[in-house]
Write a protein that holds these residues in place. Structure first.
Motif, PDB file in Angstrom:
ATOM      1  N   SER A 166       1.035  -0.971   0.041  1.00 40.58           N
ATOM      2  CA  SER A 166       0.096  -0.215  -0.725  1.00 40.58           C
ATOM      3  C   SER A 166       1.232   1.185   0.078  1.00 40.58           C
ATOM      4  CB  SER A 166      -0.827   0.705   1.452  1.00 40.58           C
ATOM      5  OG  SER A 166      -0.134   0.212   1.994  1.00 40.58           O
ATOM      6  N   VAL A 167       1.922   1.294   0.190  1.00 38.50           N
ATOM      7  CA  VAL A 167       2.958   2.833   0.080  1.00 38.50           C
ATOM      8  C   VAL A 167       3.823   2.799  -1.383  1.00 38.50           C
ATOM      9  CG1 VAL A 167       5.044   3.600   1.247  1.00 38.50           C
ATOM     10  CG2 VAL A 167       3.191   2.342   2.296  1.00 38.50           C
ATOM     11  N   VAL A 168       3.819   3.813  -1.678  1.00 33.50           N
ATOM     12  CA  VAL A 168       4.652   3.657  -3.088  1.00 33.50           C
ATOM     13  C   VAL A 168       5.781   3.841  -2.424  1.00 33.50           C
ATOM     14  CG1 VAL A 168       4.755   5.551  -5.242  1.00 33.50           C
ATOM     15  CG2 VAL A 168       2.617   5.066  -4.193  1.00 33.50           C
ATOM     16  N   SER A 169       7.024   2.994  -3.564  1.00 33.62           N
ATOM     17  CA  SER A 169       8.516   2.993  -2.729  1.00 33.62           C
ATOM     18  C   SER A 169       8.612   4.004  -3.791  1.00 33.62           C
ATOM     19  CB  SER A 169       8.863   1.610  -2.639  1.00 33.62           C
ATOM     20  OG  SER A 169      10.119   1.717  -2.396  1.00 33.62           O
TER      21      SER A 169
ATOM     22  N   THR B  74      13.849   2.917   9.029  1.00 32.90           N
ATOM     23  CA  THR B  74      12.795   3.373   7.636  1.00 32.90           C
ATOM     24  C   THR B  74      13.164   4.928   7.854  1.00 32.90           C
ATOM     25  OG1 THR B  74      11.801   2.056   8.480  1.00 32.90           O
ATOM     26  CG2 THR B  74      10.612   3.009   7.648  1.00 32.90           C
ATOM     27  N   ILE B  75      13.120   5.876   6.312  1.00 28.87           N
ATOM     28  CA  ILE B  75      12.560   7.097   6.242  1.00 28.87           C
ATOM     29  C   ILE B  75      11.839   7.128   5.297  1.00 28.87           C
ATOM     30  CG2 ILE B  75      13.385   8.939   4.980  1.00 28.87           C
ATOM     31  CD1 ILE B  75      15.977   8.017   5.693  1.00 28.87           C
ATOM     32  N   LEU B  76      10.638   7.621   5.754  1.00 23.53           N
ATOM     33  CA  LEU B  76       8.891   8.048   5.125  1.00 23.53           C
ATOM     34  C   LEU B  76       8.970   9.621   4.904  1.00 23.53           C
ATOM     35  CD1 LEU B  76       6.821   6.041   7.394  1.00 23.53           C
ATOM     36  CD2 LEU B  76       7.902   5.453   5.367  1.00 23.53           C
ATOM     37  N   MET B  77       8.732   9.598   3.401  1.00 22.29           N
ATOM     38  CA  MET B  77       7.841  11.010   3.137  1.00 22.29           C
ATOM     39  C   MET B  77       6.426  11.045   3.108  1.00 22.29           C
ATOM     40  SD  MET B  77      10.110  12.661  -0.349  1.00 22.29           S
ATOM     41  CE  MET B  77       9.222  11.352  -1.421  1.00 22.29           C
ATOM     42  N   VAL B  78       5.995  12.302   4.014  1.00 19.91           N
ATOM     43  CA  VAL B  78       4.491  11.948   4.444  1.00 19.91           C
ATOM     44  C   VAL B  78       4.075  13.680   4.024  1.00 19.91           C
ATOM     45  CG1 VAL B  78       2.847  11.969   6.006  1.00 19.91           C
ATOM     46  CG2 VAL B  78       5.108  10.676   6.440  1.00 19.91           C
ATOM     47  N   ARG B  79       3.048  13.509   3.196  1.00 22.75           N
ATOM     48  CA  ARG B  79       1.649  14.270   2.831  1.00 22.75           C
ATOM     49  C   ARG B  79       0.496  14.563   4.261  1.00 22.75           C
ATOM     50  NH1 ARG B  79      -0.418  13.364  -2.415  1.00 22.75           N
ATOM     51  NH2 ARG B  79      -1.869  11.862  -1.904  1.00 22.75           N
TER      52      ARG B  79
ATOM     53  N   ASN C 217      -1.701  16.778   4.429  1.00 25.85           N
ATOM     54  CA  ASN C 217      -2.892  16.829   4.651  1.00 25.85           C
ATOM     55  C   ASN C 217      -3.747  15.626   4.501  1.00 25.85           C
ATOM     56  OD1 ASN C 217      -2.541  16.137   1.829  1.00 25.85           O
ATOM     57  ND2 ASN C 217      -3.245  17.323   0.861  1.00 25.85           N
ATOM     58  N   ASP C 218      -3.181  14.526   3.976  1.00 21.45           N
ATOM     59  CA  ASP C 218      -3.900  13.471   4.295  1.00 21.45           C
ATOM     60  C   ASP C 218      -2.930  11.964   4.428  1.00 21.45           C
ATOM     61  OD1 ASP C 218      -2.612  13.122   2.257  1.00 21.45           O
ATOM     62  OD2 ASP C 218      -3.713  12.103   0.826  1.00 21.45           O
ATOM     63  N   GLY C 219      -1.329  11.447   4.918  1.00 20.78           N
ATOM     64  CA  GLY C 219      -0.885  11.057   6.095  1.00 20.78           C
ATOM     65  C   GLY C 219      -0.348  10.447   4.738  1.00 20.78           C
ATOM     66  N   ALA C 220      -0.525  10.554   3.674  1.00 19.71           N
ATOM     67  CA  ALA C 220       0.399   9.378   2.483  1.00 19.71           C
ATOM     68  C   ALA C 220       1.410   9.448   2.537  1.00 19.71           C
ATOM     69  CB  ALA C 220      -0.433  10.314   0.489  1.00 19.71           C
ATOM     70  N   GLU C 221       2.152   8.159   2.462  1.00 17.67           N
ATOM     71  CA  GLU C 221       3.165   8.310   2.713  1.00 17.67           C
ATOM     72  C   GLU C 221       4.256   7.368   1.506  1.00 17.67           C
ATOM     73  OE1 GLU C 221       2.981   5.033   5.933  1.00 17.67           O
ATOM     74  OE2 GLU C 221       2.361   5.885   7.451  1.00 17.67           O
TER      75      GLU C 221
END
Length: 335
Positions: A8-11, A287-292, A294-298
């Motif tokens: 479910s997560v774009v990489s 781990t490193i994530l980029m997150v929006r 407004n909607d928490g998309a990772e």
């Protein structure tokens, strides 16, 4: 969305350029287009090309504090020296403590002034080279210049002292029991926030010195980053990124924070994008994530399985993200 469901997560992990530092890294800053990876001892690794680094010796021992204004990195060490490094790799000694005490906090003013501390004493040097010092009741825990005017916040035990170096008798103390180990002004100059020795933040609204208690963390908060425009303050210290709301006149008073990017690991570093409502978060499992916001998309930037993430930074345009872990494994992501 959770990394427990990888599909479910774009990489973008395949787009990361690996950078080998070969030593523990405590911070990273951009000097123009060059990333400067600050090692825990002696050296800064300056990125020369895509992934080639040049080691620059800046201290004869441990590096205890770092600040940057985009043109230079200023570093304090356990050898009692304060030095600067520019994008050309040129090193200059700015100050030497007469007692060779540790230089353990540093802050830079937009006009080029620099502040540093040793023990209980904070010193400010203006662009013209004039130096003024101020002693607080206990060891300095953090320094920050206000975004407007020449005012320095000095965090210490039981509060923060606000000092105007250019005005005699101008110090004001904001009291709150406990040890304050870091301090930041909001970009609009309306709020002041400290990181406590205990797992909490404390804040003041500067117009009336009203208190803001920001609690509920399982661990100490070591990384703070303001979102673009200063609408939110992103923080480490939990297994999610805690974002406190600062857009209204009351800031986070009486309001709950947002909690984004949950993982089964502690957040160790946060870095908000300089122009967009996006942040990067590094975790204790690597781990490193980029997150929006407004909607928490990772978006997955770096998979887990490594040492804790110890450094994150965007370049001024927000087109490159640099990161490093405690073991020196580092990388760049161009967007």
């Amino acid at each position: 969305m959770s990394l427990n469901e990888p599909a479910s997560v774009v990489s973008v992990t395949d787009r990361v350029q690996p950078v080998k530092i070969g030593a523990p890294v405590i911070a990273v800053h951009f000097l123009g287009d060059r990333a400067a990876f600050v090692c825990a001892e002696e050296n800064v690794a300056l990125l020369n090309g895509a992934v080639e680094t040049a080691r620059v010796a800046v201290h004869g021992g441990g590096i205890l504090c770092v600040a940057s204004d985009g043109e230079r990195v200023v570093l304090g060490g356990d050898n009692g020296k304060l030095v600067s490094l520019d994008a050309k790799g040129e090193v200059a000694t700015l100050a030497t403590d007469p007692k060779r005490r540790w230089i353990d906090n540093v802050a830079l003013h937009p006009d080029g002034a620099v502040a540093w501390s040793a023990g209980k004493v904070a010193t400010v040097r203006s662009v013209k080279g004039e130096e003024k010092s101020f002693e607080v009741p206990s060891t300095v825990g953090g320094l920050a210049f206000a975004p407007k005017g020449m005012r320095l916040a000095i965090a210490h035990y039981n509060g923060v002292t606000l000092w105007f170096p250019n005005m005699a008798g101008s110090a004001q103390v904001l009291e709150w029991a406990g040890s304050h180990l870091g301090v930041v002004f909001s970009p609009d100059n309306r709020f002041l926030v400290t990181a406590m020795h205990e797992p909490a933040l404390h804040g003041w609204r500067l117009a009336d010195n009203r208190h803001m208690r920001m609690t509920g963390y399982p661990g100490r908060v070591r990384s703070l980053s303001w979102s673009a425009g200063g609408k939110s303050l992103a923080t480490s210290g939990a297994d999610t990124v805690i974002l406190w709301p600062f857009a209204s006149k009351d800031g986070p008073m009486g309001r709950e924070p947002a909690m984004l990017a949950p993982l089964q690991a502690r957040v160790t570093q946060v870095a908000c994008h300089p122009k967009q409502d996006i942040f990067a978060a590094g975790y204790s499992d690597g781990t490193i994530l980029m997150v929006r916001l407004n909607d928490g998309a990772e978006i997955l930037v770096r998979k887990n399985g490594g040492a804790p993430v110890s450094a994150l930074a965007w370049n001024a345009e927000g087109t490159v993200l640099a990161f490093a872990a405690e073991d020196g494994d580092a990388g760049l992501l161009e967007l």
